[in-house]
Design a protein around this motif. Sequence first.
Motif: not given
Lengths: 908, 76
Positions: A34, A86, A90, A191, A193, A278-281, A283-285, A287
């Motif tokens: 990815s 988030l 989901r 998706r 890419e 592709v990865d929920e995490s 979202i952290k970045k 933010t």
Amino acid sequence: MNLAVIIAVITSLYLSGLFGIARFGDKRAENGKSVVTPTVYVLALAVYCTSWTFFGSVGNATTGGFSFMAVYLGPTFMLMFAGVSLKMIRISKANKLTSIADFISARYEKSQFLAGLVTIMAVIGIIPYMALQLKAIAYSLKVLFPGEVILNGAQFLKSGYFSPDLTIVIAVVLAIFTILFGTKHLDATERHEGMMLSVAFESLLKLAVFIIVGIYIVWHLNDGLGDIFQRAKEIPEVANILSPSSIKYGNWIATLILSGLAILMLPRQFQVLVVENVDESHIKKATWMFPLYLIAINIFVMPIAISGLLYFNGQSFESDTLLLNIPLQNGNNLIAILVFLGGLAASTSMVIVESIALSTMVSNDLVVPLLIRMNFNITKKKDLTSKIILIRRISILLVLFLGYMYYVLVGEAYALTSIGLISFLAVAQFAPSLLGGMYWKDGNKNGAIAGLMAGFTVWLYTAFLPAFGKSGIISDKFIEQGIWGQSYLSAQHLFGVTSLDPIPHSLFWSMVFNIGTYVIVSIFTTQSAKEAAISSNFVDINKNNGSNAKVWRGTASVESIRELLVRFLGEKNTIRRLERFTRIHKLDNIGKIEPNANFVMFAETQLAGAIGSASAHVMINSVVQEEELKINEVLSILDETSEIRAQAKEIQKKSKELEHAKNELIIANEKLKKLDELKNDFMSNVTHELRTPLTSIRAFSEMIHDNPDMELEDRTKFLGVIVKESERLTKLINQVLDFAKLESGSANWEMEDINLKDVLKDTTDTLTQLFAERNQTFIMPEHDDVREIMVHVDNDRIKQVIINLLSNASKFANQENGIIKLDYEVKNNEVKVSVSDNGRGVPEEYRELIFERFQQAGDSMTDKPQGTGLGLPISREIITHFGGKIWVEDSKPGVESVFSFTIPIITK
Amino acid sequence: MNKLRNKVLLKLGLIGVLGILLFNPPFLEIYSGYFGVYPILFVVMFLLWVVIVILGAFVIEKKSTQQNSLPAKEQK
């Protein structure tokens, strides 16, 4: 070289480069690598910054001051509510949702009507936004080539014939690019890419260009920020836009709300934020990195705007093209070309992603359902993948064509910012149904349809149609006078509200109607059983760990479902997915699949990725016989599911507790083993210690017994030894019992408050005789302080410790010139008592060991035991019970030994 | 884990609310005048914006919450 040629070459090179980047991304993705890293994800999210940002912000700042910032602060604040995005991700993953229309329709009973309605609203709402991008490109070209003829709306209408201009050529090129990279796969959830990578590159490019231009204008054409602001301060009209009074608070608040909602509701933002995630995490970045991007791209907006105002100094100029005009006016073609490229990047990225998102919605939620309804033999066709892809490609062309037409017809009448806000208003209409559906279980399909229609109608009347009125295409009387001359129906002063500007006015009334209708209709109408199940799945997605309860009952055939999947997904794709199903459900092979709720819902979800959840539901229902469930049955299934989940959680919790208990048992077992070893050592030591005096007693008794004629002197001597050894034995047994009592905690303690000075005096008095007999000198220094030292102890026990230490000192003191010393010291709320002797001392390695049972310093093979080996362990138990400690002081072996203990004193 | 995640999300939400408050009237009206030649509105708005973003980054990227706060599992 001619500027036109340079621009043409650069544009071609740029677009080819984009193709290359997208191709590279797709290749990597095909190889399972990815390219969508957190940074790429964040940069792709910056597709939010279109030509509206690139050109429009500066234009807006020249008149509205800092008002332009609201468009970027809204998303910053919205992303801080990361729980919302988030949850959207989901829900979309669990249901394989492909667009915002799909999302809303899936929540409300997979309603095809609702999906179609949202799609129509999105297409109509986004058309102005598409037009905005085309207008930006057209205007850039117009500024670059002022002498050349570029067909605009009015000219087009007057000419009556089609004469392609550069704008439509660019629109067509963009359509081809989007078609090539956006409609490669049928399953939209697979998706894009390559597209994500190229969009990320475009975001980087537009940011870099904006910063370069900013630096050029601020530090090359001017003497820095200070110079620009200083000159602005001196001109009242310019200074005015730098003060808070230039901000219209109604517009400001409305723009904050609209832009905050737009970051979630715009089809392209939904595509990047949710579908392409592709990865929920990531979202952290997003933010914090995305807002940082927004800060960076906006930092030079105001200095550039002021610089433009100062440069043109009262002359008229096109504010939206200021960024391009300034370098051109200063003869810097290189910067001008860069600006054109940055603007092109801002426009193309938006057009590409928006077209993909809208074409997916048009094909999945409008065309396919229509074909199904029209009995277009869609279920009987062998392989429909190519047909659906064709539908999507036509949709892309259609959307771009509509955007172009809007630009031609209305584009001239509005500034970039105003056009953009009309689109923001349109997509904001999705918010009540979408957010309501995520957090309110009772929100239902009827409410969503009614709310959306009400809100959209108000938007059409108060925002969309006035644009046509202002451009002269339709009569503009309704804008001020209302329809049928009813002034309270005035499009921009509805019900007589005159205090609001057009945008906040439209936002206010559309939301009042939208939210009001959604809530009221939802309250007064009931949900179907299926809808109740779906609403529960949506609202409780976090509780359910991102999965859905399987609410379905009926009869189905695996073969017919499989055939259906093959038609829409292709043979290879279907087999891959069925194999995944067998892996998830631990089945041996595809042949073992049972036509149960799990399989039917899995198939429907897979199909949803290709044709949308509403159409997928209809298609699946065409090959299965679903039994209608009653609401109590659905609730019972949901209860059962949540019960199973709760049980699974409970089991997980219990197994953790068991694991913990097991570890504790292991530790306890180790302790027991150690205690067992200690017990064995203890027994062996006790036996050994008992045997020594017993052996002596027996030996001397036998000698007396076997020699009746023994001399009286010898007999007396031997009997003396027997008595002495018996005393030692008694003492040993008493100490063993005493120690056992202390260690088991069953000893009796008679705690009382006593003066330690008295205890020390009494104890030493009893031992004075002993010291005298041994010719030893006992020293106990006098202290000036006559105050009592009160301690809370057992009088007999503390005496036992002191006697033990003094006896030991006497025993080990120098044989010829023994000196024993007892002293005390009060320090830090405790009293320290020290007993020293001038004996051989305690070697360092024994200082801790001698407090163990039956351990004595010295060589056990050669040294004669001097006691029972329990005195010090008993003393330690006693002192520890009093809350103090006992130890051997650091002293030189062979010179002296010092034993000390401390006990807390009672402070008054 | 959920509790920790909810706590992080709550903190972020509160930062968002703080931002909304600071960037709206009546606060917005306070930022008038000049710092030397620099308009206070320009300086304060960008400064506050950066502070809000840094606060958000601090809350979400704090080491102790990284493991269990927001999901880090591959969704593909």
